[in-house]
Design a protein around this motif. Structure first.
Motif, mmCIF file in Angstrom:
data_model
loop_
_atom_site.group_PDB
_atom_site.id
_atom_site.type_symbol
_atom_site.label_atom_id
_atom_site.label_comp_id
_atom_site.label_asym_id
_atom_site.label_seq_id
_atom_site.Cartn_x
_atom_site.Cartn_y
_atom_site.Cartn_z
ATOM 1 N N VAL A 52 42.927 54.228 35.403
ATOM 2 C CA VAL A 52 42.901 53.346 37.234
ATOM 3 C C VAL A 52 42.790 52.374 37.355
ATOM 4 O O VAL A 52 42.395 51.483 36.355
ATOM 5 C CB VAL A 52 42.192 53.671 37.961
ATOM 6 N N ASP A 53 44.340 51.391 37.569
ATOM 7 C CA ASP A 53 43.956 49.966 37.636
ATOM 8 C C ASP A 53 43.959 49.507 36.357
ATOM 9 O O ASP A 53 42.334 48.423 35.844
ATOM 10 C CB ASP A 53 43.354 49.261 38.599
ATOM 11 N N GLY A 54 44.056 49.834 34.697
ATOM 12 C CA GLY A 54 43.894 49.641 33.511
ATOM 13 C C GLY A 54 42.272 49.556 32.523
ATOM 14 O O GLY A 54 42.405 49.660 31.888
ATOM 15 N N LYS A 55 42.234 50.774 33.467
ATOM 16 C CA LYS A 55 40.840 51.205 33.365
ATOM 17 C C LYS A 55 40.689 52.880 33.052
ATOM 18 O O LYS A 55 40.776 53.233 34.359
ATOM 19 C CB LYS A 55 39.305 51.077 34.731
ATOM 20 N N ARG A 56 40.171 53.307 32.066
ATOM 21 C CA ARG A 56 39.490 54.600 31.702
ATOM 22 C C ARG A 56 38.177 55.188 32.600
ATOM 23 O O ARG A 56 37.550 54.774 31.924
ATOM 24 C CB ARG A 56 39.402 54.684 30.035
ATOM 25 N N LEU A 57 39.041 56.554 32.988
ATOM 26 C CA LEU A 57 37.815 56.796 33.912
ATOM 27 C C LEU A 57 37.614 58.177 33.280
ATOM 28 O O LEU A 57 38.699 58.940 33.225
ATOM 29 C CB LEU A 57 38.785 57.098 36.010
ATOM 30 N N GLU A 105 30.479 58.301 25.160
ATOM 31 C CA GLU A 105 32.409 58.832 25.670
ATOM 32 C C GLU A 105 33.158 58.400 25.741
ATOM 33 O O GLU A 105 32.861 56.337 25.955
ATOM 34 C CB GLU A 105 32.192 59.239 27.110
ATOM 35 N N ASP A 106 34.702 57.752 25.758
ATOM 36 C CA ASP A 106 36.169 56.907 26.153
ATOM 37 C C ASP A 106 36.186 56.326 26.960
ATOM 38 O O ASP A 106 37.177 57.177 27.355
ATOM 39 C CB ASP A 106 37.021 57.326 24.420
ATOM 40 N N ALA A 107 35.412 55.921 27.706
ATOM 41 C CA ALA A 107 35.457 55.742 28.954
ATOM 42 C C ALA A 107 34.949 54.441 29.564
ATOM 43 O O ALA A 107 34.210 53.689 29.118
ATOM 44 C CB ALA A 107 35.061 56.743 29.970
ATOM 45 N N ASP A 108 35.359 53.540 30.195
ATOM 46 C CA ASP A 108 34.487 52.377 30.827
ATOM 47 C C ASP A 108 34.250 52.356 32.063
ATOM 48 O O ASP A 108 33.151 51.519 32.478
ATOM 49 C CB ASP A 108 36.169 51.125 31.062
ATOM 50 N N ILE A 109 34.390 53.721 33.043
ATOM 51 C CA ILE A 109 34.187 53.886 33.870
ATOM 52 C C ILE A 109 33.665 55.702 34.244
ATOM 53 O O ILE A 109 35.008 56.659 34.235
ATOM 54 C CB ILE A 109 34.781 53.877 35.019
ATOM 55 N N LEU A 110 32.375 56.008 34.161
ATOM 56 C CA LEU A 110 31.728 57.789 34.486
ATOM 57 C C LEU A 110 31.523 57.873 35.260
ATOM 58 O O LEU A 110 30.494 57.377 36.484
ATOM 59 C CB LEU A 110 31.358 57.475 33.114
ATOM 60 N N ILE A 111 32.167 58.815 36.184
ATOM 61 C CA ILE A 111 32.409 59.117 37.779
ATOM 62 C C ILE A 111 31.445 60.761 37.359
ATOM 63 O O ILE A 111 32.022 60.973 37.694
ATOM 64 C CB ILE A 111 33.139 58.875 38.701
ATOM 65 N N LEU A 128 30.941 52.085 33.541
ATOM 66 C CA LEU A 128 29.892 51.550 34.351
ATOM 67 C C LEU A 128 29.820 53.307 34.434
ATOM 68 O O LEU A 128 30.662 54.190 34.187
ATOM 69 C CB LEU A 128 30.656 51.043 35.739
ATOM 70 N N ILE A 129 28.398 53.747 35.024
ATOM 71 C CA ILE A 129 28.131 54.402 35.519
ATOM 72 C C ILE A 129 27.969 54.902 36.794
ATOM 73 O O ILE A 129 26.958 54.451 37.268
ATOM 74 C CB ILE A 129 26.945 55.985 34.528
ATOM 75 N N LEU A 144 34.052 51.977 44.441
ATOM 76 C CA LEU A 144 34.203 51.151 43.735
ATOM 77 C C LEU A 144 35.598 50.055 44.135
ATOM 78 O O LEU A 144 36.603 50.592 43.915
ATOM 79 C CB LEU A 144 34.385 51.561 42.150
ATOM 80 N N ASP A 145 34.930 48.656 43.127
ATOM 81 C CA ASP A 145 36.319 47.658 43.530
ATOM 82 C C ASP A 145 36.911 47.649 41.605
ATOM 83 O O ASP A 145 36.273 47.294 41.042
ATOM 84 C CB ASP A 145 36.074 46.264 44.172
ATOM 85 N N THR A 146 37.630 47.905 41.306
ATOM 86 C CA THR A 146 38.138 48.043 39.977
ATOM 87 C C THR A 146 38.714 46.552 38.984
ATOM 88 O O THR A 146 37.713 46.365 38.617
ATOM 89 C CB THR A 146 39.099 49.005 39.958
ATOM 90 N N GLN A 147 38.734 45.795 40.474
ATOM 91 C CA GLN A 147 39.087 43.911 39.947
ATOM 92 C C GLN A 147 37.309 43.624 39.404
ATOM 93 O O GLN A 147 36.825 42.703 39.019
ATOM 94 C CB GLN A 147 39.325 43.406 41.176
#
Length: 180
Positions: A98-103, A131-137, A153-154, A177-180
């Motif tokens: 999403v928006d260049g971020k791996r979730l 984990e291969d992610a920029d953001i984990l939810i 970011l968790i 979360l604002d991905t910017q």
């Protein structure tokens, strides 16, 4: 991009609607599982998630409801079978960009045993750095969390429908979360 994040709604349509209203304008909705209770299905909650086009992963309560243990609940005349089937089609884990971020979106943990609890003070939280992610939810604990683990970011939005977190005075919780 503004992402609205909910989890652990547990059939509480009023709380979900409150969260959606308080979030304001969002570009996308994410539900990190347990939209239902293990032996109860909420047509209004499933309908709202579907209407919003939510990215929705299944939690432990969906696992029970959708299993043979939940047959009576599944066959209730009150259950909209189309919404139940839509729920059944949702994944347990979702990797997306999403928006260049791996979730990475999951309910309890991305590893076995899948029903572990990752509380804010859990040492296992550090494993998420693998984990291969920029953001984990994730959800499951009903406790809010926002932290970084080795740059990732968790986020745990807490519980939207059944708050148990004394840290937020047991209020409806969610995250934006604002991905910017």
């Amino acid at each position: 991009m503004r992402l609205g994040i909910v989890s652990d709604i547990h059939d509480n349509i009023q709380a979900l609607d409150q969260a959606l209203e308080e979030m304001g304008a969002i570009d996308e909705l994410i539900c990190a599982g347990d939209a239902c209770y293990q032996f109860r299905f909420s047509n209004p909650v499933a309908q709202r998630l579907r209407e919003c086009g939510a990215r929705y992963v299944l939690g432990n309560h969906e696992d029970i409801l959708l299993s043979s243990a939940g047959i009576r609940a599944q066959q209730s005349a009150k259950v909209d079978q189309d919404l139940l089937e839509w729920t059944r089609e949702q994944p347990h884990y979702l990797r997306t960009t999403v928006d260049g971020k791996r979730l990475l979106i999951f309910h309890s943990t991305p590893w076995e045993p899948y029903q572990d609890y990752l509380y804010p003070n859990s040492p296992e939280l550090q494993r998420l750095a693998d984990e291969d992610a920029d953001i984990l939810i994730y959800g499951h604990t009903h406790y809010q969390l926002e932290t970084r683990v080795n740059g990732a970011l968790i986020i745990n939005p807490g519980s939207t429908g059944e708050p148990r977190d004394p840290g937020n005075d047991f209020q409806v919780s969610y995250a934006v979360l604002d991905t910017q």
